[in-house]
Design a protein around this motif. Structure first.
Motif, PDB file in Angstrom:
ATOM      1  N   VAL A 217      31.336  42.404  29.789  1.00 30.62           N
ATOM      2  CA  VAL A 217      32.581  42.770  29.603  1.00 30.62           C
ATOM      3  C   VAL A 217      33.715  41.888  29.473  1.00 30.62           C
ATOM      4  N   GLN A 218      34.425  41.655  28.585  1.00 32.53           N
ATOM      5  CA  GLN A 218      35.349  40.492  28.692  1.00 32.53           C
ATOM      6  C   GLN A 218      36.311  40.678  29.772  1.00 32.53           C
TER       7      GLN A 218
ATOM      8  N   GLN B  61      33.303  49.506  36.185  1.00 32.90           N
ATOM      9  CA  GLN B  61      32.107  49.056  36.648  1.00 32.90           C
ATOM     10  C   GLN B  61      32.030  48.484  37.946  1.00 32.90           C
TER      11      GLN B  61
ATOM     12  N   ARG C 182      37.693  48.709  32.108  1.00 30.83           N
ATOM     13  CA  ARG C 182      36.356  48.495  31.992  1.00 30.83           C
ATOM     14  C   ARG C 182      35.845  47.902  33.413  1.00 30.83           C
TER      15      ARG C 182
ATOM     16  N   ASP D 268      39.453  43.040  29.990  1.00 27.11           N
ATOM     17  CA  ASP D 268      39.354  44.376  29.962  1.00 27.11           C
ATOM     18  C   ASP D 268      39.378  44.859  31.151  1.00 27.11           C
TER      19      ASP D 268
END
Length: 574
Positions: A261-262, A272, A268, A265
């Motif tokens: 994931v960037q 997680q 997101r 972000d």
């Protein structure tokens, strides 16, 4: 009018230019379409680079990190350039890979995905899997879902990798375009149509040739990956892709595939189970460690190049890196210390140690500019100072004084701006300045720093002792030259006009007082004689002397009282 040197340079570049006339006509057509010959603006220059094609887009991206060479407005505009281009056919990619390996690709790879992960001006990237038994297997949860595979490929259990393949003929095209740029600059130098932009871009092309040569050689990026991975290995929660140099070459790079994931972000990341604020602190700490402690840093740290996988920060795309020598790192530390201490003199000395002069430098104005900049930051809390912005402000001041810093420092400034932009999104309370201060303080107590400091002190002491021993001889020679008339000594006191006027007034009054005293003494001597004629039994000459002494004495007393009155009342002494 152009100078003879400029004309000869244009002639020489023209004779050396063996590039395609067709490409030159294409470039000229695009320049005319955008009316480039009537002047450039940052927006117009950006549009021109986009229309000129992938090579010039890459040039613009590199130029965006050199605000000390080109005006800041152009560097900012070039940051918006993107290099996404149409992908190369898969058959061509396979041919390049097999030429690099020296054998069919299936002997090394179990599969190569036909759809590229990305296609840019220099290269495009494909996801692949090494053949069975090659490379280290990766965890199942890190494997990407495969949508398409090459015809005839079989699934193996080797490591999932990213294969970066250089576009065909990009090296030749880059060399041709750079030659054409030099030709255009030489001709533009005859007319000076582009003002400040043309005066500085010639030096930029030199930088571009060096930088692009490194980016086009994937052996350099492989070396960067190996070094970077090694240097951050001892930092918890930070990593980078593992390269596979045995399967690569100067036109093919094979490295561990990273799916994550960037870093910016936030939604997101939270889903997680990651804490964005903690990731931000870890990111800032690692980036400062890169350029303060290691001297080797990621020079393009935008969010797309910083991923989060299994709670670890993963740096990807090491095609653009910066390197600081031990001396440069020490001076960077002094620069930050000078900013914290609000010491413009120390900041100026540190900058001039690194900077290269391209023209006359007004040292007094430079000091004033740095003082004004530090005064601006002095009213801001240390935690609120943006390191990257402050460095770019310093670079802009130096550029106005015909000074340029090494490219690594301008890349660092741009990188710091990008990192701080990421921190605003994920960890706004994290201060890079505080982290830098901690690192600089820690370095001050290391054994290596103590040794270096001791060496500096010993060298300074030796130089001072040597200068002291030479001083009597130098002084003797100087005095001898003055005595023989070989040297003249002049002085300019630059005293205020009011002071000089007052000095003249006082010296005149003293002179009159001395004359009065002289007349009185002389008249007294004459009065003791029988000199004729006489007046009131006193020689006439002595009588006149007494009279003159009396008048001058009264005038001196009056002038003294007036001067005293003017001084006590802060009036101009006349």
């Amino acid at each position: 009018m152009p100078t003879f040197r400029e004309v000869m340079k244009a002639v020489q570049v023209t004779l050396d230019d063996k590039t395609s006339g067709k490409r030159m006509r294409e470039i000229e057509s695009i320049l005319r379409t955008h009316q480039a010959y009537s002047g450039l603006t940052p927006e117009k220059a950006t549009a021109i680079l986009e229309d000129l094609g992938p090579t010039f887009v890459k040039m613009g991206q590199i130029a965006s990190n050199r605000s000390d060479i080109i005006p800041k407005a152009y560097a900012d505009a070039f940051k918006a350039l993107r290099a996404n281009v149409a992908p190369v056919p898969f058959e061509t990619i396979v041919e390049i890979i097999e030429n690099s390996l020296g054998h069919p690709w299936r002997e090394t790879f179990a599969e190569i995905e036909q759809e590229p992960l990305g296609s840019a001006s220099v290269a495009q990237v494909h996801c692949a899997r090494l053949a069975q038994g090659l490379g280290e297997p990766v965890p199942t949860n890190a494997e990407p879902e495969r949508s398409k595979t090459a015809a005839g490929a079989s699934t193996g259990d080797g490591a999932v990798v990213a294969v970066k393949v250089r576009r065909p003929f990009v090296v030749e095209q880059m060399a041709e375009d750079l030659t054409l740029v030099r030709h255009a600059l030489a001709l533009a130098g005859l007319t000076h149509v582009a003002g400040e932009m043309m005066l500085t871009i010639d030096e930029l092309v030199d930088e571009l040739e060096r930088t692009t040569a490194e980016e086009l050689d994937f052996c350099v990026e492989t070396s960067n990956l190996e070094r970077f991975h090694t240097e951050i290995a001892d930092q918890q929660g930070v990593t980078s892709p593992v390269p596979y140099p045995a399967y690569g070459s100067d036109e093919v790079l094979v490295m561990e595939y990273i799916e994550g994931v960037q870093i910016n972000d936030v939604d997101r990341l939270r889903i997680q189970g990651d804490d964005p604020a903690e990731l931000g602190r870890r990111l800032a700490e690692n980036y400062v460690t890169q350029f303060i402690d290691n001297g080797f840093f990621h020079a393009d740290p935008h969010p797309g190049n910083i991923l989060v996988r299994d709670h670890d920060i993963v740096w990807i795309d090491l095609g653009m890196t910066g390197e600081l020598s031990d001396a440069e790192r020490a001076i960077v530390g002094k620069m930050f210390f000078a900013v914290v201490q609000n010491d413009p003199f120390a900041l100026k000395d540190a900058l001039l140690t690194l900077a290269k002069a391209r023209g006359p430098v007004d040292h007094s104005l430079l000091l004033d500019q740095l003082s004004a900049l530090l005064a601006q930051y002095a009213s801001v809390s240390l935690a609120d100072i943006n390191v990257g912005t402050a460095m770019l402000d310093v670079i802009e001041i130096l550029r106005s004084q015909n000074l340029t810093l090494p490219s690594s420092l301008t890349m660092l400034a741009r990188g710091a701006v990008t990192i701080e932009g990421v921190l605003v999104d994920i960890s706004p309370k994290t201060s890079i300045v505080d982290i830098i201060s901690d690192h600089v303080k820690k370095q001050a107590f290391t054994f290596d720093h103590a040794i270096a400091k001791t060496k500096d002190m010993l060298m300074a002491t030796a130089a001072a002792a040597e200068a002291t021993t030479r001083l009597p001889t130098q002084l003797s020679h100087t005095l001898d030259m003055i005595d023989r008339g070989y040297m003249k000594v002049g002085a300019d006191l630059n005293m205020p006009k009011d002071f000089i006027a007052a000095l003249y007034s006082v010296s005149g009054t003293v002179a009159l007082a001395l004359i009065s005293a002289g007349l009185f003494v002389g008249s007294s001597l004459i009065a003791q004689t029988n000199m004729q004629p006489q007046l009131l039994e006193v020689p006439l000459l002595g009588f006149l002397g007494y009279l003159g002494a009396f008048v001058l004495g009264v005038y001196v007393i009056w002038r003294t009282l007036i001067t005293r009155h003017q001084q006590r009342n802060d009036k101009k002494v006349e």
